[in-house]
Write a protein that holds these residues in place. Structure first.
Motif, PDB file in Angstrom:
ATOM      1  N   ASP A  93       0.802  -1.224   0.000  1.00  0.00           N
ATOM      2  CA  ASP A  93       0.000   0.000   0.000  1.00  0.00           C
ATOM      3  C   ASP A  93       0.836   1.276   0.000  1.00  0.00           C
ATOM      4  O   ASP A  93       0.497   2.253  -0.660  1.00  0.00           O
ATOM      5  CB  ASP A  93      -0.950   0.005   1.200  1.00  0.00           C
ATOM      6  CG  ASP A  93      -2.017  -1.067   1.054  1.00  0.00           C
ATOM      7  OD1 ASP A  93      -2.398  -1.359  -0.090  1.00  0.00           O
ATOM      8  OD2 ASP A  93      -2.452  -1.616   2.081  1.00  0.00           O
ATOM      9  N   PRO A 122      -5.291  -1.766  12.932  1.00  0.00           N
ATOM     10  CA  PRO A 122      -4.551  -2.808  12.213  1.00  0.00           C
ATOM     11  C   PRO A 122      -3.096  -2.363  12.022  1.00  0.00           C
ATOM     12  O   PRO A 122      -2.856  -1.289  11.467  1.00  0.00           O
ATOM     13  CB  PRO A 122      -5.277  -2.903  10.858  1.00  0.00           C
ATOM     14  CG  PRO A 122      -6.659  -2.393  11.137  1.00  0.00           C
ATOM     15  CD  PRO A 122      -6.467  -1.303  12.164  1.00  0.00           C
ATOM     16  N   SER A 123      -2.148  -3.157  12.509  1.00  0.00           N
ATOM     17  CA  SER A 123      -0.773  -2.672  12.621  1.00  0.00           C
ATOM     18  C   SER A 123       0.250  -3.616  11.997  1.00  0.00           C
ATOM     19  O   SER A 123       0.071  -4.831  12.007  1.00  0.00           O
ATOM     20  CB  SER A 123      -0.413  -2.481  14.098  1.00  0.00           C
ATOM     21  OG  SER A 123      -1.238  -1.489  14.666  1.00  0.00           O
ATOM     22  N   GLY A 124       1.328  -3.034  11.488  1.00  0.00           N
ATOM     23  CA  GLY A 124       2.419  -3.814  10.909  1.00  0.00           C
ATOM     24  C   GLY A 124       3.749  -3.212  11.313  1.00  0.00           C
ATOM     25  O   GLY A 124       4.457  -3.728  12.161  1.00  0.00           O
ATOM     26  N   ASN A 125       4.057  -2.066  10.738  1.00  0.00           N
ATOM     27  CA  ASN A 125       5.308  -1.380  11.043  1.00  0.00           C
ATOM     28  C   ASN A 125       5.211  -0.464  12.259  1.00  0.00           C
ATOM     29  O   ASN A 125       6.132   0.287  12.550  1.00  0.00           O
ATOM     30  CB  ASN A 125       5.751  -0.553   9.840  1.00  0.00           C
ATOM     31  CG  ASN A 125       6.883  -1.231   9.088  1.00  0.00           C
ATOM     32  OD1 ASN A 125       7.727  -1.886   9.706  1.00  0.00           O
ATOM     33  ND2 ASN A 125       6.912  -1.079   7.790  1.00  0.00           N
ATOM     34  N   THR A 181      -8.341   0.278   7.391  1.00  0.00           N
ATOM     35  CA  THR A 181      -7.121   0.752   6.744  1.00  0.00           C
ATOM     36  C   THR A 181      -7.110   0.504   5.239  1.00  0.00           C
ATOM     37  O   THR A 181      -6.243   1.019   4.547  1.00  0.00           O
ATOM     38  CB  THR A 181      -5.874   0.121   7.393  1.00  0.00           C
ATOM     39  OG1 THR A 181      -6.074  -1.288   7.494  1.00  0.00           O
ATOM     40  CG2 THR A 181      -5.636   0.688   8.773  1.00  0.00           C
ATOM     41  N   ALA A 182      -8.041  -0.283   4.744  1.00  0.00           N
ATOM     42  CA  ALA A 182      -8.104  -0.475   3.289  1.00  0.00           C
ATOM     43  C   ALA A 182      -9.534  -0.730   2.846  1.00  0.00           C
ATOM     44  O   ALA A 182     -10.383  -1.167   3.624  1.00  0.00           O
ATOM     45  CB  ALA A 182      -7.217  -1.637   2.855  1.00  0.00           C
TER      46      ALA A 182
HETATM   47  C1  LIG Z   1       0.383  -0.331   6.001  1.00  0.00           C
HETATM   48  C2  LIG Z   1      -0.897  -0.969   6.381  1.00  0.00           C
HETATM   49  C3  LIG Z   1      -1.149  -1.392   7.694  1.00  0.00           C
HETATM   50  C4  LIG Z   1      -0.087  -1.319   8.779  1.00  0.00           C
HETATM   51  O1  LIG Z   1       0.215   0.002   9.148  1.00  0.00           O
HETATM   52  P1  LIG Z   1       1.564   0.343   9.956  1.00  0.00           P
HETATM   53  O2  LIG Z   1       1.621   1.808  10.015  1.00  0.00           O
HETATM   54  O3  LIG Z   1       2.683  -0.263   9.154  1.00  0.00           O
HETATM   55  O4  LIG Z   1       1.453  -0.311  11.299  1.00  0.00           O
HETATM   56  C5  LIG Z   1      -2.394  -1.904   7.988  1.00  0.00           C
HETATM   57  N1  LIG Z   1      -3.352  -2.015   7.033  1.00  0.00           N
HETATM   58  C6  LIG Z   1      -3.147  -1.636   5.763  1.00  0.00           C
HETATM   59  C7  LIG Z   1      -4.223  -1.829   4.765  1.00  0.00           C
HETATM   60  C8  LIG Z   1      -1.922  -1.081   5.396  1.00  0.00           C
HETATM   61  O5  LIG Z   1      -1.730  -0.687   4.128  1.00  0.00           O
END
Ligand SMILES: *Cc1c(COP(=O)(O)O)cnc(C)c1O
Length: 463
Positions: free
Chosen positions: A143, A255-258, A411-412
């Motif tokens: 994304d 929703p989290s990743g980085n 988030t999407a």
């Molecule tokens: C990037 C992303 C995340 C994670 O966000 P971070 O800021 O990396 O924690 C969650 N959902 C979607 C759809 C993303 O594109």
């Protein structure tokens, strides 16, 4: 306001220089010297502002006088003109305890647009005003790349190269990046996973000669301007939830990743926004959940899930949290990050863990749970969740208390992740902007996960 590094070995900088630097030259992340405080009376005034007005107020606390107000107003206007919703990030009430903050109304249908459309305009502004060469280099789990490319395609004085993991992004994500045919855009499709791509980027930015020679600029969420742009919708969401919350406390589930998005929430809370719980939602790549539950921050095995934008093991913004967690002690942060490098983990004491648990709650949703929730919310509320948002809903269901309401962040847009939606036999109508991508030619170079090869590609592109 000046900005310093979490590792303490960079001279304090202004806002624009901080954004241009991206990753701090000592390997740390840039943070404000002090976090500005928003008094309760000001919060009350902000509660009725539009999204754009709110952004101006929040940024005014951080940018000193480096960007005149009229210029910032124009930047904001241009950044959000491409959004399909007049509120930019509208909040939809689902039931008495749940609202959804829709962050996907930008041009690439994911929350990254909120910060990256702004960042594109910002870089363009700095390039013109200060005559800076801007060569953007970044890695994406899907994304970020699409949003960043959209933010700067065709802009004079700017080139952008994005690395994405080959065949590990969704079809729509891939098309959004690779169907752009502007000459200032290079897509490298790397045979590896996202962490591999991110590692190459980190190495290249750490090579200060290479970074300086090629004018490399970061778009990853290590860049403070992204964090700051994202704090705006925490305020906006809180104020919308407040309108119907009565005396109930207000939580957010993210929703989290980085760790970029949730860190923006942590920052908003530190500024004085009285969010009750910050709930971290992840998928089966659950390093953040494990850290919050056990105090052990240790990358596990990479898993491909239905929510690929969160398929991340090393959360690059985690270091910013660590900095505040250790009382803004840069030496301690360096020590912790060194442990991560040499021992592959950070372990904190039981006492410290209690403090983490005061800051965050966390849940990692399984693939199965994610699909169940997509079906459940479609059936009960006629609301189609994308798989990332479904993880947010799982965490809300697990952690929202009786006298609390929760804003879960969408988030999407579900059309971006139709692979998962099809698995539960739901047919969705694609928005026209996405539908038309399927008939366009793609532009990308497939490369090995090999730093030397990637460097060669970059040198040819920037020449
Ligand atoms: C990037 C992303 C995340 C994670 O966000 P971070 O800021 O990396 O924690 C969650 N959902 C979607 C759809 C993303 O594109």
């Amino acid at each position: 306001m000046r900005y310093i590094s979490t590792r303490g070995r960079v001279e304090a900088k202004g806002f624009i220089d901080t954004v241009l630097m991206g990753l701090a030259d000592d390997g740390g992340l840039m943070v404000p010297e002090q976090i500005p405080q928003v008094p309760v009376a000001t919060l009350e005034q902000w509660a009725t502002l539009s999204y754009r007005e709110l952004l101006l107020e929040v940024f005014a606390l951080y940018i000193n006088d480096e960007i005149p107000r009229e210029d910032l107003e124009q930047l904001v206007e241009r950044s959000y003109a491409s959004f399909r919703h007049p509120e930019v990030t509208p909040v939809k009430k689902i039931n008495e305890s749940l609202s959804i903050l829709e962050l996907f109304h930008g041009p690439t249908f994911a929350f990254k647009d909120v910060a990256l459309q702004f960042m594109g305009e910002f870089y363009s502004y700095v390039s013109k005003k200060q005559n800076e060469i801007i060569h953007i280099l970044g890695a994406t789990s899907g994304d970020t790349g699409a949003a960043a490319i959209q933010g700067v395609r065709g802009k004079e004085g700017i080139k952008i190269c994005i690395l994405h993991p080959h065949q590990k992004v969704s079809k729509v994500q891939e098309l959004q990046m690779t169907t752009v045919d502007d000459e200032n855009v290079l897509n490298l499709s790397v045979k590896g996973n996202f962490d591999d791509c991110q590692k190459v980027i980190k190495d290249l930015f750490a090579d200060l000669d290479f970074k300086g020679k090629h004018h490399l600029r970061a778009i990853n969420s290590i860049n403070f301007v992204r964090i700051l742009a994202q704090t705006v919708y925490y305020f906006y969401a809180y104020f919308r939830a407040q309108e119907s919350a009565g005396t109930k406390k207000i939580n957010v589930s993210v929703p989290s990743g980085n760790f970029g998005n949730i860190f923006s929430g942590f920052l908003a809370k530190k500024m004085g926004l009285p969010i009750h719980k910050l709930i971290i939602a992840t998928n089966e790549n659950n390093i953040l959940e494990r850290f919050v539950k056990t105090g052990d921050y240790k990358p596990g095995d990479f898993k491909s899930t239905y929510s690929p934008s969160m398929d991340i093991q090393v959360a690059s913004n985690f270091e910013r949290y660590l900095y505040y967690f250790v009382g803004e002690d840069a030496a301690k942060v360096s020590e912790y990050m060194n442990n991560l490098k040499t021992e592959g983990r950070i372990v904190i004491s039981a006492e410290d863990l209690q403090r983490v648990q005061q800051d965050f709650e966390a849940l990692g949703a399984s693939n199965e749970q994610c699909l169940e929730l997509i079906q459940k919310y479609k059936a009960e509320y006629d609301y189609l969740l994308d798989p990332h948002t479904a993880c947010g809903i799982a965490a809300y269901e697990a952690h929202n208390g009786a006298d609390e309401v929760c804003v879960t962040f969408a988030t999407a847009h579900p059309a971006k992740f139709d692979e998962a939606i099809r698995l539960v036999d739901i047919k969705q109508q694609f928005p026209a902007e996405i539908e038309q991508l399927f008939s366009k030619p793609q532009h990308q170079q497939v490369v090995e996960h090999d730093e030397a090869e990637i460097v060669r590609q970059l040198e040819a592109f920037y020449a």
